[in-house]
Design a protein around this motif. Structure first.
Motif, short mmCIF file in Angstrom:
data_model
loop_
_atom_site.label_atom_id
_atom_site.label_comp_id
_atom_site.label_asym_id
_atom_site.label_seq_id
_atom_site.Cartn_x
_atom_site.Cartn_y
_atom_site.Cartn_z
N GLU A 90 0.83 -1.21 0.00
CA GLU A 90 0.00 0.00 0.00
C GLU A 90 0.87 1.26 0.00
N MET A 91 1.96 1.21 0.77
CA MET A 91 2.86 2.36 0.83
C MET A 91 3.51 2.61 -0.53
N MET A 92 3.87 1.54 -1.22
CA MET A 92 4.48 1.68 -2.54
C MET A 92 3.49 2.28 -3.55
N LYS A 93 2.24 1.86 -3.48
CA LYS A 93 1.23 2.41 -4.39
C LYS A 93 1.05 3.90 -4.15
N ALA A 94 1.01 4.30 -2.87
CA ALA A 94 0.84 5.71 -2.54
C ALA A 94 2.06 6.52 -3.00
N MET A 95 3.24 5.96 -2.82
CA MET A 95 4.46 6.67 -3.21
C MET A 95 4.55 6.80 -4.73
N ASN A 96 4.22 5.73 -5.44
CA ASN A 96 4.33 5.76 -6.90
C ASN A 96 3.34 6.72 -7.55
N LYS A 97 2.25 7.00 -6.88
CA LYS A 97 1.25 7.94 -7.42
C LYS A 97 1.56 9.38 -7.07
N SER A 98 2.52 9.58 -6.17
CA SER A 98 2.78 10.93 -5.69
C SER A 98 3.72 11.70 -6.62
N ASN A 99 3.72 13.01 -6.44
CA ASN A 99 4.65 13.89 -7.14
C ASN A 99 6.06 13.60 -6.64
N GLU A 100 7.07 13.66 -7.53
CA GLU A 100 8.43 13.33 -7.11
C GLU A 100 8.99 14.32 -6.10
N HIS A 101 8.41 15.53 -6.03
CA HIS A 101 8.89 16.54 -5.09
C HIS A 101 8.06 16.61 -3.82
N VAL A 102 6.88 15.98 -3.83
CA VAL A 102 5.99 16.04 -2.66
C VAL A 102 5.45 14.64 -2.38
N LEU A 103 5.56 14.21 -1.14
CA LEU A 103 5.02 12.93 -0.72
C LEU A 103 4.07 13.20 0.44
N ALA A 104 2.79 12.91 0.23
CA ALA A 104 1.79 13.21 1.25
C ALA A 104 0.82 12.04 1.40
N GLY A 105 0.26 11.93 2.58
CA GLY A 105 -0.72 10.87 2.81
C GLY A 105 -1.55 11.14 4.04
N GLY A 106 -2.75 10.64 4.02
CA GLY A 106 -3.59 10.69 5.21
C GLY A 106 -3.18 9.62 6.19
N THR A 107 -3.47 9.83 7.45
CA THR A 107 -3.12 8.84 8.48
C THR A 107 -4.39 8.26 9.08
N CYS A 108 -4.21 7.25 9.92
CA CYS A 108 -5.32 6.65 10.63
C CYS A 108 -5.37 7.21 12.06
N PHE A 109 -6.49 7.04 12.71
CA PHE A 109 -6.61 7.53 14.07
C PHE A 109 -5.63 6.80 14.97
N ASN A 110 -4.88 7.56 15.75
CA ASN A 110 -3.84 7.01 16.61
C ASN A 110 -4.43 6.66 17.97
N GLN A 111 -4.70 5.39 18.18
CA GLN A 111 -5.35 4.96 19.42
C GLN A 111 -4.42 5.06 20.63
N LYS A 112 -3.12 5.13 20.40
CA LYS A 112 -2.17 5.22 21.52
C LYS A 112 -1.89 6.66 21.91
N ALA A 113 -2.40 7.61 21.13
CA ALA A 113 -2.19 9.02 21.48
C ALA A 113 -3.22 9.46 22.52
N ASP A 114 -2.85 10.48 23.30
CA ASP A 114 -3.80 11.03 24.27
C ASP A 114 -4.37 12.36 23.81
N SER A 115 -3.96 12.80 22.61
CA SER A 115 -4.49 14.04 22.04
C SER A 115 -4.34 13.98 20.53
#
Length: 355
Positions: free
Chosen positions: A75-100
């Motif tokens: 999945e990470m490779m698919k996201a990277m290959n679709k991205s601009n060579e100068h910009v790599l961006a992605g959404g994240t999942c909810f972090n259950q271990k975070a307190d904020s």
């Protein structure tokens, strides 16, 4: 996730309310000036950033960790290959271990601000973010090794083109951990670190889900939601295919094949199952069998199916029609076993036809 966390901030509930509030004022209006305009293609109606299941961001004092589950490499490779060579961006999942968690707030004038929402009466140690951005436009002449900053409800890391190449080729493609030092090149004071880390496999999904066939746990089993699956109407009822689980067998220690490889087979099996049960939908619903499961096994030594509801096999009166519809389709699917044995479980629901 941006909207859900914003609702949490509005109603002072972490991470979000469990119930909607009718007729409330919208929390987001016209898109306006947002970094998402740069990262997502609004002109061609592609509003989303790629999201890698299980990827989270940990933000601590002078330390940010972007954690990628090891079983999400493809999945990470698919996201990277679709991205601009100068910009790599992605959404994240909810972090259950975070307190904020960072929250994006749009003011009445349309501008965006950053807030944070946290667990009540608990000190903030680890803060989550909704997306990450790596920009490879930082000039070596800027005097900075790299820059890290919070933008809306995400984190942006500005790095040099050389660091971007290393990030893509070493950290991501070769699946290695990578450290970025942020701060001035001529001073070690106030330096921050951004860590790109490959962590243990993501198994935190389908919690509490069980098979309607025999009550077997489907927790941590890879599944695909079916948004436009087979749906058939009969006798005022509807039978709808909603999801397919891919069960791992002992012969698949190296991991499952891509679920997309079996899409045609699953569609054919779902269609046959629905058509076979159409004459029985009213009786099934009256008997309380509204969530149905169909487990199909395709192996060189074993080909067959199991169907059930409420943890029990379907009564014998349904098996004749199921055999007639499913056996030819399943045996025809054995020719697709180039990837090895396949065991999949399809989930169906019987609903009232109110149209």
């Amino acid at each position: 996730m941006r909207l859900m966390l914003r609702l949490g901030a509005e109603y002072r509930l972490y991470p979000c309310p469990l119930f909607s509030v009718r007729f409330r004022k919208p929390l987001f209006g016209e898109t306006g000036h947002t970094i998402i305009n740069v990262l997502a293609d609004f002109r061609n109606y592609q509003y989303t950033l790629p999201v890698v299941q299980g990827l989270v961001v940990d933000m601590e004092v002078r330390k940010t960790s972007i954690k990628i589950p090891s079983n999400r490499y493809n999945e990470m490779m698919k996201a990277m290959n679709k991205s601009n060579e100068h910009v790599l961006a992605g959404g994240t999942c909810f972090n259950q271990k975070a307190d904020s968690h960072l929250v994006c707030v749009q003011n009445d004038d349309g501008n965006y601000q950053t807030q944070a929402i946290s667990i009540h009466k608990q000190p903030r140690k680890v803060t989550g973010a909704s997306f990450f951005v790596f920009s490879g436009a930082l000039k070596p002449s800027s005097g900075f090794l790299a820059k890290s900053s919070i933008v809306e409800d995400g984190v942006m890391v500005q790095i040099t083109a050389e660091s971007m190449d290393a990030l893509r080729l070493q950290a991501l493609r070769e699946m290695k951990d990578y450290t970025i030092t942020c701060g001035k090149a001529d001073s070690e004071e106030n330096q921050e670190h951004v860590y790109v880390q490959w962590v243990e496999d993501d198994k935190n999904f389908n919690k509490g889900v069980i098979s309607p066939i025999d009550g077997k746990s489907l927790e941590s089993v890879t599944s695909v939601k079916i948004s436009h699956g087979s749906e058939y109407k009969a006798n005022g009822k509807i039978i709808r295919w909603t999801e397919v689980f891919f069960l791992e067998s002992e012969e698949q220690q190296s991991g499952l094949s891509d679920p997309a490889d079996h899409s045609r087979l699953t569609e054919n099996v779902a269609k046959a199952f629905c058509l076979a049960l159409c004459p029985h939908l009213k009786l099934l619903k009256e008997d309380g069998m509204t969530r149905l499961g169909l487990r199909v096994t395709l192996d060189s030594d074993q080909v067959g199916y199991q169907a059930g509801s409420n943890g029990q096999p379907l009564p014998a009166r349904y098996t004749h029609d199921l055999d007639s519809a499913l056996v030819p389709v399943i045996h025809g699917g054995t020719c697709q076993l180039s990837e090895g044995p396949v065991t999949m479980e399809l989930i169906f629901y019987i609903l009232e036809n109110i149209s």
